[in-house]
Design an enzyme around this catalytic site. Structure first.
Site, PDB file in Angstrom:
ATOM      1  CG  ASP A 105      -2.312   0.312   0.978  1.00 30.93           C
ATOM      2  OD1 ASP A 105      -2.579   1.470   0.625  1.00 30.93           O
ATOM      3  OD2 ASP A 105      -3.166  -0.584   1.103  1.00 30.93           O
ATOM      4  CG  ASP A 212      -4.598   5.561   0.990  1.00 29.97           C
ATOM      5  OD1 ASP A 212      -5.534   4.756   1.095  1.00 29.97           O
ATOM      6  OD2 ASP A 212      -4.463   6.573   1.709  1.00 29.97           O
ATOM      7  CD  GLU A 269      -8.972   4.823  -1.422  1.00 30.46           C
ATOM      8  OE1 GLU A 269      -9.805   4.466  -0.596  1.00 30.46           O
ATOM      9  OE2 GLU A 269      -8.058   5.637  -1.155  1.00 30.46           O
ATOM     10  CG  HIS A 346      -8.890  -1.833   4.022  1.00 35.34           C
ATOM     11  ND1 HIS A 346      -8.547  -1.782   2.691  1.00 35.34           N
ATOM     12  CD2 HIS A 346      -8.647  -0.597   4.510  1.00 35.34           C
ATOM     13  CE1 HIS A 346      -8.105  -0.567   2.399  1.00 35.34           C
ATOM     14  NE2 HIS A 346      -8.152   0.169   3.492  1.00 35.34           N
ATOM     15  CG  ASP A 347     -11.353   1.595   3.449  1.00 35.02           C
ATOM     16  OD1 ASP A 347     -10.891   1.469   4.598  1.00 35.02           O
ATOM     17  OD2 ASP A 347     -10.745   2.172   2.525  1.00 35.02           O
TER      18      ASP A 347
HETATM   19  C1  NOJ Z   1      -8.212   4.961   2.138  1.00 32.10           C
HETATM   20  C2  NOJ Z   1      -7.915   3.738   2.949  1.00 32.10           C
HETATM   21  O1  NOJ Z   1      -8.391   2.623   2.266  1.00 32.10           O
HETATM   22  C3  NOJ Z   1      -8.560   3.935   4.290  1.00 32.10           C
HETATM   23  O2  NOJ Z   1      -8.553   2.773   5.073  1.00 32.10           O
HETATM   24  C4  NOJ Z   1      -7.872   5.087   4.979  1.00 32.10           C
HETATM   25  O3  NOJ Z   1      -8.570   5.408   6.159  1.00 32.10           O
HETATM   26  C5  NOJ Z   1      -7.828   6.344   4.099  1.00 32.10           C
HETATM   27  N1  NOJ Z   1      -7.531   6.074   2.735  1.00 32.10           N
HETATM   28  C6  NOJ Z   1      -6.781   7.302   4.594  1.00 32.10           C
HETATM   29  O4  NOJ Z   1      -5.508   6.866   4.248  1.00 32.10           O
END
Ligand code: NOJ
Length: 582
Positions: A105, A212, A269, A346-347
């Protein structure tokens, strides 16, 4: 239909199955209740046997863990409970030894406030690193009160500026106060970021990055106030101002020059913006784009986003799911475009809980197989999230609020307690919304076996997050080798995906319209064959009809989720794939 398919280049990463690992929750090897790098190494055979080609590890760098490692205090060191740089090197080499690739990441919109650069930056206004982050004086009102430089809100619901006593200025953070944003306008900062976070690890042999917040590095640095969407609130959503700023492609171009030197795989992302075909193409065009592919949020937002004026998240509906899937399949059929296929990360809450609507524990496997069938027969690079392959679902609604550990959940609930003070129904609704949208669901320990703590950690150890109550029904040990299990279904369908890659990975997509809303039917066409996928996205049987040219003479059932039944009725959550040679 065939024209675009012919021109598209075929590459390993388009065909890859990528498996995302959340290190804290995958496998604990030293009984501290927290997953770790040696734990991952011990499960590499499992991943290879599942059909995984690339492993994506969520941040494992040194971090105070305010946001589970997305707050990095040293890019060149490892979070101590996870292991050491040597452990990570062992992981890289072991993955390669088994023929898998590994990506890390890349979290470089912000650092932790404990990073030495931020510590230096905050130490004085004349620090050589002052300009590496965004510092601004306060706004003073007519009564002499101090206010942040603008009204931006951060993602974790607090103002996007925090006052720092040391130098009497505010600094910007679009996430938590402990995650200050880097000032990408400063070339020296950018170069230092590239060296420590990108080159350092590419030199150690990793194969690329999940990047990210890839569209947030360039911001509107005049920092205007965001438009007021809720006059009752002091802060306002400001994503328009910190996403996709004027220099974003210049910055990504610089990064691409480094990635290209190492032939690194890149997946960004791409949250919030832009969601149009042209907007996404800017990032992924095989001719001019800086990245191989992006995660956009059109599918993952379904069932968990609010619409303005609506109470709670908009409930999941099959229609928008089909529309969005079809929209992005069409995008992927452009020879210059490519997409990621994913339902979980994971989000996000678990896909079974978001998409499956009312189902019993028994149905869980059927819903999981149906979703697997959709994913595995579509075009795009397929991403699986740990536990998805065994049908892990959201944490039980009955669990108390202190089982939610994520900073976003904790802040959301704190805020609800304030705004709902004295109104129990309001708080109950907020609690329900939290359950529907929480990131915690995906962060429960992986369920490995029938033993204590489901094999995530040893007996008597308290895992950092509680093990799901359903671990005895859903775990790897129970499913491995059981031909009717979801895990074995995934293995089988991932093999078929590769065997018929001209069709499932590279074939042209066409939606088949159906009177029945809950049926999702689509055709894929390759140079030598056509396939038809039909699934029943509901808990009641549905009669269906498909195009006779694919279902007529010469067609056969390639795979069914319920053991190969034919006929014109699909049972609850049933799915089938038919194959026809031309
Ligand atoms: C996206 C990540 O997937 C998430 O888990 C994180 O809280 C935010 N970016 C900040 O880095």
């Amino acid at each position: 239909m065939g024209r675009n398919t012919k021109k598209r280049t075929q590459t390993w990463w388009k065909e890859a199955v990528v498996y995302e690992i959340y290190p804290a929750s995958f496998k604990d090897s030293n009984d501290d209740g927290i997953g770790d790098i040696p734990g991952i190494v011990s499960k590499l055979d499992y991943l290879r046997d599942l059909g995984v080609d690339v492993i994506h590890i969520c941040p494992h760098y040194q971090s105070p863990q305010v946001d589970m490692g997305y707050d990095i205090s040293n890019y060149e060191e490892i979070h101590e409970p996870y292991g050491t740089v040597e452990d990570v090197q062992t992981l890289i080499d072991a993955a390669h030894g088994l023929g898998m690739k590994i990506i890390f990441d890349l979290v470089i919109n912000h650092s932790s406030n404990m990073h030495k650069w931020f510590q230096e930056s905050r130490s004085s206004k004349s620090s050589p690193k002052r300009d590496w982050y965004f510092w601004r004086p306060p706004k003073i009102d007519a009564d002499g009160n101090r206010h942040p430089p603008n009204n931006w809100r951060s993602h974790f619901t607090v103002p996007a500026w925090t006052w720092d006593e040391v130098t009497q200025e505010y600094y910007l953070h679009i996430y938590a106060p402990e995650m200050p944003d880097f000032n990408w306008e400063n070339k020296q900062t950018r170069e230092a970021i590239y060296n420590t976070s990108i080159t350092f690890w590419l030199k150690r042999g990793i194969d690329g990055f999940r990047i990210d917040t890839v569209n947030k590095y360039s911001k509107n640095v005049s920092f205007p106030d965001a438009e007021i969407t809720n006059p009752k609130e002091e802060t306002q959503p400001a994503w328009r101002h910190y996403n996709h700023g004027p220099r974003i492609h210049e910055f990504l171009g610089e990064m691409k020059d480094i990635f290209d030197q190492y032939s690194a795989l890149t997946v960004g992302e791409l949250s919030s913006f832009p969601r149009t075909k042209e907007g996404v193409m800017e990032f992924v065009s095989s001719r001019t784009g800086p990245l191989n592919m992006v995660f956009n949020f059109d599918i993952s937002d379904l069932g968990q986003k609010r619409k303005p004026g609506q109470k709670g998240p908009v409930p999941f509906d099959v229609q928008p799911f089909k529309q969005e899937m079809s929209r992005w399949q069409t995008f992927a059929s452009d020879p210059e475009g490519w997409i990621t296929l994913y339902l979980e990360n994971h989000d996000a809450p678990r896909s079974l809980s978001r998409f499956g609507r009312d189902f019993s524990l028994e149905d869980q496997t059927r819903v999981g197989k149906m979703l697997a069938m959709i994913m595995a027969t579509m075009t795009g690079t397929l991403f699986l999230y740990q536990g998805q392959e065994i049908g892990m679902s959201n944490l039980p609604r009955s669990w108390p609020i202190d089982e939610y550990k994520d900073i976003r959940s904790v802040n959301m609930y704190k805020r609800a307690q304030q705004t709902c003070a004295g109104k129990p129904e309001c708080l109950a609704r907020a609690r329900d919304d939290l359950w529907k949208t929480a990131r915690d669901h995906a962060r429960l320990p992986m369920q490995w076996n029938m033993g204590p703590n489901s094999g995530f950690t040893s007996e008597g150890v308290t895992p950092w997050m509680r093990v799901h109550d359903d671990w005895e029904q859903h775990n790897v040990e129970l499913q491995l080798g059981n031909s009717s299990s979801l895990l074995e279904f995934w293995k089988r369908i991932l093999k078929l995906r590769k065997e018929y890659k001209e069709l499932f990975i590279y074939g042209a997509y066409k939606l088949v319209e159906s009177q029945e809303e809950d049926l999702f039917i689509f055709v894929k066409e390759g140079p030598e064959r056509k396939s038809l996928t039909v699934v029943n996205f509901s808990n009641s049987p549905k009669k269906w009809e498909g195009p006779s040219d694919i279902l007529g003479v010469g067609s056969r059932l390639l795979l069914g989720t319920t053991g190969g039944k034919e006929g014109d009725v699909l049972n609850a959550w049933e799915g089938r794939v038919y194959l026809k040679s031309s």
